[in-house]
Design an enzyme around this catalytic site. Structure first.
Site, mmCIF file in Angstrom:
data_model
loop_
_atom_site.group_PDB
_atom_site.id
_atom_site.type_symbol
_atom_site.label_atom_id
_atom_site.label_comp_id
_atom_site.label_asym_id
_atom_site.label_seq_id
_atom_site.Cartn_x
_atom_site.Cartn_y
_atom_site.Cartn_z
ATOM 1 N N HIS A 354 10.893 70.558 -12.591
ATOM 2 C CA HIS A 354 12.004 69.769 -12.048
ATOM 3 C C HIS A 354 12.103 69.943 -10.539
ATOM 4 O O HIS A 354 12.283 68.962 -9.796
ATOM 5 C CB HIS A 354 13.321 70.181 -12.713
ATOM 6 C CG HIS A 354 14.501 69.397 -12.230
ATOM 7 N ND1 HIS A 354 15.408 69.899 -11.319
ATOM 8 C CD2 HIS A 354 14.922 68.126 -12.503
ATOM 9 C CE1 HIS A 354 16.336 68.994 -11.074
ATOM 10 N NE2 HIS A 354 16.067 67.908 -11.773
ATOM 11 N N GLU A 355 11.974 71.169 -10.055
ATOM 12 C CA GLU A 355 12.037 71.419 -8.614
ATOM 13 C C GLU A 355 10.979 70.608 -7.871
ATOM 14 O O GLU A 355 11.257 69.960 -6.856
ATOM 15 C CB GLU A 355 11.828 72.905 -8.333
ATOM 16 C CG GLU A 355 11.715 73.243 -6.848
ATOM 17 C CD GLU A 355 11.290 74.682 -6.598
ATOM 18 O OE1 GLU A 355 11.103 75.032 -5.424
ATOM 19 O OE2 GLU A 355 11.142 75.455 -7.574
ATOM 20 N N ARG A 356 9.748 70.634 -8.383
ATOM 21 C CA ARG A 356 8.657 69.922 -7.705
ATOM 22 C C ARG A 356 8.843 68.416 -7.796
ATOM 23 O O ARG A 356 8.550 67.689 -6.846
ATOM 24 C CB ARG A 356 7.318 70.364 -8.299
ATOM 25 C CG ARG A 356 6.994 71.808 -7.949
ATOM 26 C CD ARG A 356 5.910 72.412 -8.829
ATOM 27 N NE ARG A 356 5.703 73.822 -8.469
ATOM 28 C CZ ARG A 356 5.074 74.719 -9.217
ATOM 29 N NH1 ARG A 356 4.578 74.342 -10.397
ATOM 30 N NH2 ARG A 356 4.940 75.966 -8.808
#
Length: 509
Positions: A354-356
């Protein structure tokens, strides 16, 4: 003062230094009081005294300068109408490739009515806050509590975390219910925040929150979630992720910050340091990787006695709140353990996809904004008697930028569609590799876009203010995305290693 209508001959009669009018796109401006305050000196204005200065103005200034100094407008030219579009809050771009294709009249299988409603509503809010955000970026100051709570009031902080039960019961701009909020809605919010063109401040507002809140939502106790999440979503408290140390970045296994239980077993005593922590300077809570007796654990540490933060100056704005964090004998209740003791790697790894992906959405819009400005500049800038866009070499650069951006964005949309239609476990199994490769690709694309844009804008591309400020911001900050969230080389290797896990044993040439 009431605006009046003048003829061009009337304007010509006001051509002295103490009585100086000019015309910009059929509007008349009295520069008599402004000329001595003009940052570029009096000469450029005197040159066009009593004349039409439209082309000259747009060759030197952004449109927002007209808006800023609107008080000098005294009227308009008789029988003429403005030929240049003036941006209004919430407007969609009409410049080719200035918006993703679904917002430029093309068909898309991904978006429904709620997505279109959300973008317009969020854009109006973001535009209304743009001047304030720019002030934080330029001053390097902390986004105020009032500003954060304004975002919280519109549920835009919660929207940055993405779909899940934590959004149920919330209503987002455009009347979108949390129950129908999907990853395309979230993508739109990230893209609209990127339109502020303030990479440092944007990270200070939401960067640390996006990567830390999921550790609490997915691994915190019910009591911890009940206390922390409403505070953060409302903008009353701030949170960051504290993993990286001076000794260990991507190599999380080698972190040295320790957490030892007290004799009564009720607390951990934490000692160590963290470095390059986004939002750390402002954080009330630190989701922190620590070394416990048999492995790595994650603790939620509240700012208090024994916690100290020092700002780190990086190449983007100090408004990011990038910090060096010191923990000295910090007493942390065992109830603040996230997940299980010695099983912190699961917590660390759980939000990487999700962060990426969030970084991909911002990268796509950052590239798009630069392309839009290159199109505008190439059409209005005259060199050797021609517009820049009339030069084949410039059109070739534009073609390169557009084709790379559009293919990259199509990949992001495909990944977003997969996220919408896969369970968390399916995402973990099937998307880690593609998202890693897309992240690697994203910063290679931004590198090329930045390079071409700098050549198109020339010296303005390396000047923080004025016409080229958007290009300058990208060329100075895109490397953050090439390092944060996983370095390019690590992402490229991870993507291929993930592919090899599924490589069929019997495959041969």
């Amino acid at each position: 003062m009431a605006l009046k209508v003048y003829t061009r001959d009337e304007v010509k009669r006001h051509s002295a230094e103490n009585d100086l009018w000019i015309i910009i796109d059929s509007s008349v401006y009295d520069m008599s009081r402004f000329i001595n305050f003009h940052p570029g000196g009096a000469v450029p204005i005197l040159e066009y005294a009593g004349q039409d200065a439209t082309d000259a103005f747009y060759g030197l200034h952004r449109q927002d300068v007209l808006i800023k100094y609107d008080r000098y407008k005294i009227g308009s030219i008789e029988g003429e109408t403005a030929q240049i579009d003036v941006y209004q809050p919430g407007d969609l771009s009409t410049v080719p490739y200035g918006e993703s294709s679904a917002w430029m009249g093309f068909k898309s299988p991904y978006y429904k009515e709620s997505h279109f409603k959300l973008r317009i509503a969020v854009r109006k809010i973001v535009d209304s806050l743009a001047e304030e955000v720019r002030a934080y970026e330029d001053a390097g100051s902390k986004p105020t509590d009032e500003f954060m709570q304004t975002l919280g009031k519109h549920n835009l902080l919660a929207a940055n975390i993405g779909p899940g039960p934590w959004l149920h019961g919330l209503t987002f701009p455009g009347g979108i219910k949390g129950e129908e909020f999907d990853y395309f809605h979230e993508m739109i919010v990230h893209e609209e925040f990127t339109r502020w063109k303030v990479r440092g401040t944007d990270d200070g507002i939401a960067g640390g929150m996006v990567i830390s809140v999921p550790t609490v939502l997915n691994f915190g106790s019910a009591a911890l979630k009940q206390k922390i999440i409403p505070e953060v979503f409302s903008g009353k408290k701030r949170i960051c992720l504290a993993i990286t140390e001076p000794y260990a970045g991507s190599d999380v296994a080698n972190i040295r910050t320790t957490a030892k239980r007290t004799a009564d077993g009720k607390h951990y005593i934490v000692n160590g340091v963290k470095k390059w922590i986004t939002g750390g300077s402002y954080a009330d809570y630190f989701s922190t990787a620590v070394r416990t007796e048999k492995g790595i654990s994650m603790l939620l540490i509240e700012r208090g006695e024994g916690v100290e933060t020092k700002p780190i100056k990086t190449s983007y704005s100090p408004s990011a709140g990038t910090a060096y964090v010191i923990f000295e004998n910090v007493l942390v209740p065992v109830e603040n353990l996230l997940g299980k003791e010695d099983r912190g790697f699961l917590v660390v790894l759980s939000n990487f996809n999700h962060e990426r992906w969030v970084m991909l959405t911002g990268a796509s819009m950052a590239g798009r904004l630069v392309i839009e400005e290159c199109f505008k500049w190439a059409n209005q800038r005259l060199v050797f008697g021609k517009r820049l866009i009339d030069q084949p070499v410039i059109r070739n650069k534009m073609a390169s930028m557009v084709s790379k951006l559009e293919s990259f964005h199509a990949w992001v949309e495909n990944l977003t569609y997969q996220m919408n239609n896969m369970s968390y476990m399916e995402q973990a199994d099937q998307l880690a590799g593609p998202i890693a490769l897309c992240k690697y690709h994203s910063t290679r694309v931004l590198h090329d876009i930045s390079d071409d844009a700098c050549q198109i804008f020339g010296g303005r591309a390396i000047t923080k203010t004025g016409m080229g400020r958007t290009i300058e911001t990208l060329q100075r900050t895109y490397k953050f995305s090439a390092i944060l969230g996983g370095a390019e080389e690590v992402m490229a290797d991870l993507g291929i290693r993930q592919a090899m896990r599924k490589f069929p044993e019997g495959a041969r040439l």
